[in-house]
Design a protein around this motif. Structure first.
Motif, PDB file in Angstrom:
ATOM      1  N   SER A 257      44.259  31.463  54.687  1.00  0.00           N
ATOM      2  CA  SER A 257      42.760  32.209  54.865  1.00  0.00           C
ATOM      3  C   SER A 257      41.998  31.894  56.156  1.00  0.00           C
ATOM      4  N   SER A 258      41.720  33.070  56.847  1.00  0.00           N
ATOM      5  CA  SER A 258      40.988  32.743  58.195  1.00  0.00           C
ATOM      6  C   SER A 258      39.520  32.841  57.987  1.00  0.00           C
ATOM      7  N   LYS A 259      39.288  33.395  56.599  1.00  0.00           N
ATOM      8  CA  LYS A 259      37.785  33.890  56.552  1.00  0.00           C
ATOM      9  C   LYS A 259      36.916  32.843  56.143  1.00  0.00           C
ATOM     10  N   VAL A 260      37.669  31.785  55.230  1.00  0.00           N
ATOM     11  CA  VAL A 260      36.949  30.678  54.588  1.00  0.00           C
ATOM     12  C   VAL A 260      37.735  29.562  54.605  1.00  0.00           C
ATOM     13  N   SER A 261      37.317  28.236  54.751  1.00  0.00           N
ATOM     14  CA  SER A 261      38.191  27.168  54.697  1.00  0.00           C
ATOM     15  C   SER A 261      38.262  26.668  53.257  1.00  0.00           C
ATOM     16  N   GLY A 262      39.587  26.771  52.946  1.00  0.00           N
ATOM     17  CA  GLY A 262      39.741  26.517  51.627  1.00  0.00           C
ATOM     18  C   GLY A 262      40.091  24.868  51.362  1.00  0.00           C
ATOM     19  N   PRO A 263      40.817  24.623  50.479  1.00  0.00           N
ATOM     20  CA  PRO A 263      41.004  23.121  49.953  1.00  0.00           C
ATOM     21  C   PRO A 263      41.948  22.774  51.171  1.00  0.00           C
ATOM     22  N   SER A 264      42.048  21.300  51.619  1.00  0.00           N
ATOM     23  CA  SER A 264      42.764  20.692  52.436  1.00  0.00           C
ATOM     24  C   SER A 264      44.345  20.805  52.156  1.00  0.00           C
ATOM     25  N   SER A 265      45.078  20.508  52.826  1.00  0.00           N
ATOM     26  CA  SER A 265      46.425  20.421  52.447  1.00  0.00           C
ATOM     27  C   SER A 265      46.963  19.714  51.491  1.00  0.00           C
ATOM     28  N   SER A 266      46.293  18.490  51.218  1.00  0.00           N
ATOM     29  CA  SER A 266      46.442  17.452  50.287  1.00  0.00           C
ATOM     30  C   SER A 266      45.849  17.693  48.744  1.00  0.00           C
ATOM     31  N   ASP A 267      44.908  18.669  48.978  1.00  0.00           N
ATOM     32  CA  ASP A 267      44.092  19.016  47.715  1.00  0.00           C
ATOM     33  C   ASP A 267      44.460  20.576  47.386  1.00  0.00           C
ATOM     34  N   ARG A 268      45.419  21.095  47.949  1.00  0.00           N
ATOM     35  CA  ARG A 268      46.003  22.438  47.271  1.00  0.00           C
ATOM     36  C   ARG A 268      46.659  22.196  46.237  1.00  0.00           C
ATOM     37  N   PRO A 269      46.931  23.306  45.304  1.00  0.00           N
ATOM     38  CA  PRO A 269      47.764  23.151  44.225  1.00  0.00           C
ATOM     39  C   PRO A 269      49.274  22.985  44.491  1.00  0.00           C
ATOM     40  N   LYS A 270      49.822  22.291  43.589  1.00  0.00           N
ATOM     41  CA  LYS A 270      51.212  22.411  43.736  1.00  0.00           C
ATOM     42  C   LYS A 270      52.036  23.336  43.078  1.00  0.00           C
ATOM     43  N   ILE A 271      51.062  24.202  41.963  1.00  0.00           N
ATOM     44  CA  ILE A 271      51.849  25.030  41.272  1.00  0.00           C
ATOM     45  C   ILE A 271      50.643  26.206  41.070  1.00  0.00           C
ATOM     46  N   LEU A 272      51.114  27.283  41.714  1.00  0.00           N
ATOM     47  CA  LEU A 272      50.281  28.349  41.587  1.00  0.00           C
ATOM     48  C   LEU A 272      50.619  29.366  40.566  1.00  0.00           C
ATOM     49  N   ILE A 273      49.648  29.751  39.458  1.00  0.00           N
ATOM     50  CA  ILE A 273      50.090  30.626  38.323  1.00  0.00           C
ATOM     51  C   ILE A 273      49.327  31.775  38.551  1.00  0.00           C
ATOM     52  N   LEU A 274      50.244  32.892  38.689  1.00  0.00           N
ATOM     53  CA  LEU A 274      49.965  34.202  38.874  1.00  0.00           C
ATOM     54  C   LEU A 274      50.277  35.196  37.620  1.00  0.00           C
ATOM     55  N   THR A 275      49.292  36.112  37.143  1.00  0.00           N
ATOM     56  CA  THR A 275      49.800  36.980  36.040  1.00  0.00           C
ATOM     57  C   THR A 275      50.735  38.023  36.778  1.00  0.00           C
ATOM     58  N   GLU A 276      51.538  38.550  36.172  1.00  0.00           N
ATOM     59  CA  GLU A 276      52.683  39.440  36.552  1.00  0.00           C
ATOM     60  C   GLU A 276      51.796  40.669  37.328  1.00  0.00           C
ATOM     61  N   ASP A 277      50.796  41.052  36.750  1.00  0.00           N
ATOM     62  CA  ASP A 277      49.955  42.157  37.192  1.00  0.00           C
ATOM     63  C   ASP A 277      49.474  41.586  38.521  1.00  0.00           C
ATOM     64  N   VAL A 278      49.087  40.502  38.942  1.00  0.00           N
ATOM     65  CA  VAL A 278      48.658  40.002  40.204  1.00  0.00           C
ATOM     66  C   VAL A 278      49.912  39.870  41.203  1.00  0.00           C
ATOM     67  N   ALA A 279      50.778  39.344  40.632  1.00  0.00           N
ATOM     68  CA  ALA A 279      52.010  39.186  41.456  1.00  0.00           C
ATOM     69  C   ALA A 279      52.555  40.554  42.044  1.00  0.00           C
ATOM     70  N   ASP A 280      52.159  41.516  41.022  1.00  0.00           N
ATOM     71  CA  ASP A 280      52.943  42.872  41.463  1.00  0.00           C
ATOM     72  C   ASP A 280      51.772  43.435  42.772  1.00  0.00           C
ATOM     73  N   MET A 281      50.705  43.005  42.524  1.00  0.00           N
ATOM     74  CA  MET A 281      49.822  43.511  43.602  1.00  0.00           C
ATOM     75  C   MET A 281      50.070  42.926  44.741  1.00  0.00           C
ATOM     76  N   LEU A 282      50.535  41.555  44.845  1.00  0.00           N
ATOM     77  CA  LEU A 282      50.672  40.720  45.936  1.00  0.00           C
ATOM     78  C   LEU A 282      52.206  40.638  46.347  1.00  0.00           C
ATOM     79  N   GLU A 283      53.001  41.728  45.985  1.00  0.00           N
ATOM     80  CA  GLU A 283      54.700  41.572  45.916  1.00  0.00           C
ATOM     81  C   GLU A 283      54.961  41.155  47.193  1.00  0.00           C
ATOM     82  N   LYS A 284      54.625  41.831  48.313  1.00  0.00           N
ATOM     83  CA  LYS A 284      55.088  41.466  49.516  1.00  0.00           C
ATOM     84  C   LYS A 284      54.616  39.926  50.055  1.00  0.00           C
TER      85      LYS A 284
END
Length: 111
Positions: A42-69
């Motif tokens: 994200s260039s808009k907002v600063s998110g968590p630092s690299s050490s604080d980012r999640p190790k596993i990102l859980i997406l619903t299939e609908d969201v994964a479909d929206m963000l397929e690319k």
């Protein structure tokens, strides 16, 4: 943070009950913002630092479909967080393989 969820509000609340933070999304724009924030793109907002980012990102299939690319590009590069897709409230989307089906296909045997 080990896990993070992006999907429907009802599922987000369920994950919250078991201690997994998340974001409820309704459209591609919201889903893309949350995905980019949690993956550090994200260039808009600063998110968590690299050490604080999640190790596993859980997406619903609908969201994964929206963000397929974006999801496919992320997975091809083999970066952390690992993306796991789960069925949404409406159940499994047609044409999606289950984890068991993918393992059987990769291993080549049926137990």
């Amino acid at each position: 943070m080990e896990y993070y969820f992006i999907g429907e509000r009802e599922l987000q609340l369920g994950f919250k009950l078991v201690g997994v933070d998340g974001t409820a999304v309704n459209n591609r724009g919201d889903a893309l913002d949350a995905f980019q924030l949690m993956t550090g793109q994200s260039s808009k907002v600063s998110g968590p630092s690299s050490s604080d980012r999640p190790k596993i990102l859980i997406l619903t299939e609908d969201v994964a479909d929206m963000l397929e690319k974006e999801v496919l590009d992320w997975q091809k590069n083999g970066r952390v967080p690992l993306i796991v897709e789960i069925p949404g409230l409406q159940g499994r989307l047609p044409g999606r393989k289950t984890l068991t089906d993918s393992i059987r296909e990769a291993v080549g045997i049926r137990v």
